[in-house]
Design an enzyme around this catalytic site. Sequence first.
Site, PDB file in Angstrom:
ATOM      1  N   CYS A   2       0.867  -1.172   0.000  1.00  0.00           N
ATOM      2  CA  CYS A   2       0.000   0.000   0.000  1.00  0.00           C
ATOM      3  C   CYS A   2       0.907   1.225   0.000  1.00  0.00           C
ATOM      4  CB  CYS A   2      -0.846   0.027   1.262  1.00  0.00           C
ATOM      5  SG  CYS A   2      -1.768  -1.506   1.503  1.00  0.00           S
ATOM      6  N   ARG A  27       1.117   1.747  -5.959  1.00  0.00           N
ATOM      7  CA  ARG A  27       1.373   0.761  -4.909  1.00  0.00           C
ATOM      8  C   ARG A  27       0.106   0.001  -4.505  1.00  0.00           C
ATOM      9  NH1 ARG A  27       6.268   1.745  -2.296  1.00  0.00           N
ATOM     10  NH2 ARG A  27       5.533   0.625  -0.464  1.00  0.00           N
ATOM     11  N   TRP A  71      -3.911  -1.794  -1.223  1.00  0.00           N
ATOM     12  CA  TRP A  71      -3.945  -3.029  -2.022  1.00  0.00           C
ATOM     13  C   TRP A  71      -4.296  -4.114  -1.015  1.00  0.00           C
ATOM     14  CZ3 TRP A  71      -0.625  -7.521  -2.639  1.00  0.00           C
ATOM     15  CH2 TRP A  71      -0.853  -8.216  -3.833  1.00  0.00           C
ATOM     16  N   ASN A  97       1.312   0.383   6.108  1.00  0.00           N
ATOM     17  CA  ASN A  97       1.711  -0.431   4.960  1.00  0.00           C
ATOM     18  C   ASN A  97       2.494  -1.609   5.510  1.00  0.00           C
ATOM     19  OD1 ASN A  97       2.585  -1.385   2.441  1.00  0.00           O
ATOM     20  ND2 ASN A  97       4.420  -0.109   2.525  1.00  0.00           N
ATOM     21  N   GLY A  98       2.087  -2.820   5.173  1.00  0.00           N
ATOM     22  CA  GLY A  98       2.784  -4.006   5.678  1.00  0.00           C
ATOM     23  C   GLY A  98       1.768  -5.041   6.137  1.00  0.00           C
ATOM     24  N   GLU A 452       9.186 -11.850 -21.373  1.00  0.00           N
ATOM     25  CA  GLU A 452       8.866 -10.497 -20.927  1.00  0.00           C
ATOM     26  C   GLU A 452       7.777  -9.876 -21.814  1.00  0.00           C
ATOM     27  OE1 GLU A 452       9.280  -8.923 -18.337  1.00  0.00           O
ATOM     28  OE2 GLU A 452       9.036  -6.816 -18.812  1.00  0.00           O
ATOM     29  N   LYS A 456       4.178  -8.569 -20.361  1.00  0.00           N
ATOM     30  CA  LYS A 456       3.644  -7.210 -20.584  1.00  0.00           C
ATOM     31  C   LYS A 456       2.260  -7.299 -21.205  1.00  0.00           C
ATOM     32  CE  LYS A 456       5.691  -5.381 -18.569  1.00  0.00           C
ATOM     33  NZ  LYS A 456       6.911  -5.687 -17.854  1.00  0.00           N
ATOM     34  N   GLU A 459      -0.432  -8.636 -18.650  1.00  0.00           N
ATOM     35  CA  GLU A 459      -0.766  -7.814 -17.479  1.00  0.00           C
ATOM     36  C   GLU A 459      -1.510  -6.534 -17.829  1.00  0.00           C
ATOM     37  OE1 GLU A 459       3.729  -6.164 -16.506  1.00  0.00           O
ATOM     38  OE2 GLU A 459       2.293  -6.169 -14.882  1.00  0.00           O
ATOM     39  N   HIS A 475       6.024 -29.431 -27.795  1.00  0.00           N
ATOM     40  CA  HIS A 475       5.891 -30.461 -26.750  1.00  0.00           C
ATOM     41  C   HIS A 475       4.614 -30.260 -25.937  1.00  0.00           C
ATOM     42  CE1 HIS A 475       9.833 -32.052 -27.664  1.00  0.00           C
ATOM     43  NE2 HIS A 475      10.318 -30.814 -27.630  1.00  0.00           N
ATOM     44  N   LYS A 574       2.583  -2.505  -7.757  1.00  0.00           N
ATOM     45  CA  LYS A 574       3.890  -2.433  -8.400  1.00  0.00           C
ATOM     46  C   LYS A 574       4.949  -3.347  -7.788  1.00  0.00           C
ATOM     47  CE  LYS A 574       6.841   0.495 -10.897  1.00  0.00           C
ATOM     48  NZ  LYS A 574       6.644  -0.375 -12.070  1.00  0.00           N
TER      49      LYS A 574
HETATM   50  C1  F6R Z   1       5.735  -6.665 -14.374  1.00  0.00           C
HETATM   51  C2  F6R Z   1       6.250  -6.248 -13.084  1.00  0.00           C
HETATM   52  C3  F6R Z   1       6.446  -7.293 -12.040  1.00  0.00           C
HETATM   53  C4  F6R Z   1       7.724  -6.997 -11.222  1.00  0.00           C
HETATM   54  C5  F6R Z   1       7.840  -7.979 -10.046  1.00  0.00           C
HETATM   55  C6  F6R Z   1       9.118  -7.777  -9.289  1.00  0.00           C
HETATM   56  O1  F6R Z   1       5.600  -5.588 -15.243  1.00  0.00           O
HETATM   57  O2  F6R Z   1       6.476  -5.094 -12.846  1.00  0.00           O
HETATM   58  O3  F6R Z   1       6.495  -8.569 -12.585  1.00  0.00           O
HETATM   59  O4  F6R Z   1       8.818  -7.118 -12.082  1.00  0.00           O
HETATM   60  O5  F6R Z   1       6.750  -7.806  -9.197  1.00  0.00           O
HETATM   61  O6  F6R Z   1       9.216  -6.482  -8.799  1.00  0.00           O
HETATM   62  P1  F6R Z   1      10.602  -5.886  -8.323  1.00  0.00           P
HETATM   63  O7  F6R Z   1      11.455  -5.711  -9.509  1.00  0.00           O
HETATM   64  O8  F6R Z   1      10.238  -4.590  -7.679  1.00  0.00           O
HETATM   65  O9  F6R Z   1      11.179  -6.875  -7.369  1.00  0.00           O
END
Ligand code: F6R
Length: 579
Positions: A2, A27, A71, A97-98, A452, A456, A459, A475, A574
């Site tokens: 959060c 967040r 969140w 937050n936590g 990757e 993208k 998501e 396979h 994030k």
């Molecule tokens: C995808 C994305 C997530 C982060 C993952 C790790 O676009 O942003 O998959 O890469 O949650 O986050 P970090 O890099 O902050 O450990």
Amino acid sequence: MCGIVGYTGRKTAAPIIVNGLKKLEYRGYDSFGIATLGSGIEVCKHAGRISDNARSALHLNGTTGIGHTRWATHGAPNDANAHPHTDCKNRVAIVHNGIIENYADLKRQLIARGHRFLSETDTEVIAHLIEESYTGSLLSAVQQAVPVLQGSFALLVISPEEQGIIAARNASPLVIGMGDGEYFAASDMTPVVEYTERTIFLEDGDIASLSPDKLVIYHGKEPVNRPVELVDWSVEDTKKGGFAHYMLKEIYEQPQAFYNAIRALDTENLPGCAQKPASVAIVACGSSYHAGLIFKYLLEETCGIPARIEFASEFKYFPPPVSCLVVGITQSGETADTLTALKRAKSHNCPTIAITNVLGSTVSRIADSTIFMRAGPEISVAATKSFVAQLGVLMQMINLLSGEQFTKVLAHAHRAIEEVLLQDLSCAVLTCKQARSIFYVGRGPFYPVALEGALKMKEISYIHAEGYAAGELKHGPFALLSSETPVIAICMPDDTYGVMVANIKEIKARGAPVIALGIEGDSELADIVDIFIPLKRTHRFVQVLTSLVVLQLLAYYTAVALDRDVDKPRNLAKSVTIE
Ligand code: F6R
């Protein structure tokens, strides 16, 4: 995770807090709330996003206040579970937050002692614990309550009986911004940079007392000095700057991000443990894991250093690492699984390096050395420029380990990234936006590029997308191929080219449309695929970057064509601060 923000000073607090929460929405954004010290504690909290409901909070009075954007972890995202939470007598309001791991026990005990709970959150126990020990000093009440808590927390607490905020930190980030006659507290610097560049990062176990004219930090009960750090993020970095979305802005910032990232590391500051590692283990999650996988391929093929990579969340299920260098990659520096993996590596005496984008983040307190990639704030939930900056640092590390064979290549890479930003992807977008499922395939370092690209796409567009090593598709996944499942193939002129072309023909034979990324002028490839996206012939490292950027843009434009909420995709935040 959060976002929390607090203000105490001489200005009206609510607009500053609303503004700050909007910056922290990446967040978490399922509900929000603000409490100010007006006539008593004034609270406004709702399910939904602060950016859609800002007006509802602006009427709050007072020059001290705290806010939260959520969140959800404990309890549904509704009005009652939104922070701030108050005690039975409305003497304190808190945002958190936590995760409080022992909240269920504490809640049972508090109810037995007569407390009434209004939410299902773990956080509310903290308000009631502070209420019990509040006998005239909020600081001392928080100092008594905090040792009872197990878990992670960044807390901001206010009471109408005192002008100011008490802030406490344990394993969740908390930054203090030092203004002129005003102080800010926030989960990260983004809400603060607009007002001041002077910041203090609290340490675990710190409790700070903020009033308009004074900041005192205690570690437990003892006052301590913490260094003031000047933040080089600018307020412009935190704005959309004319782009439709933060994601597009951040994609366009990638040439600069890469340029800065390769300069974050040179022979002088390459951590000692990285100078000649016998072997490397990489731990990371999500996009950062994909950056790590690209690193593994390139490190092994150019330097011959054996590297293994694990999802940070799986690292604990393998035998402990033995005397290898462990590299943790995390743009936020707060991802719980990556922090745990690094702690495990340390407990087995492995040297550790963290690569992160956030100054003062928790990972920098755990790893032996930290490399900051200097990408600037990334607000969109989907990682783009932080990913390219991670690659910048990792490619530079390879360059230094290989006796600087790639210095020239890296120095010019940002230009190639810049050129590819203008690639016309309209036909590919049209195909993708109608798809029910999309496969991405590549070989060697282009396999993680495929992973990757698929991440993208899924998501932000919500289209099911999977990345595969091109050889693996036959396979099993072949059973899913049809005219409704486009396959995106990254087919570069290296020694995988021949077998990639063969794989593409097999895919075509199963009726799936193929979109291929290849080198301009490659008519053999262009002739067999449905859509050909030409890239300039460059060095292999640069081709990893340019193909990746094309896939980011493809995901972005597809999501826009489907009218998705690009910067705040559903159900995500994030960085993920729970295991
Ligand atoms: C995808 C994305 C997530 C982060 C993952 C790790 O676009 O942003 O998959 O890469 O949650 O986050 P970090 O890099 O902050 O450990």
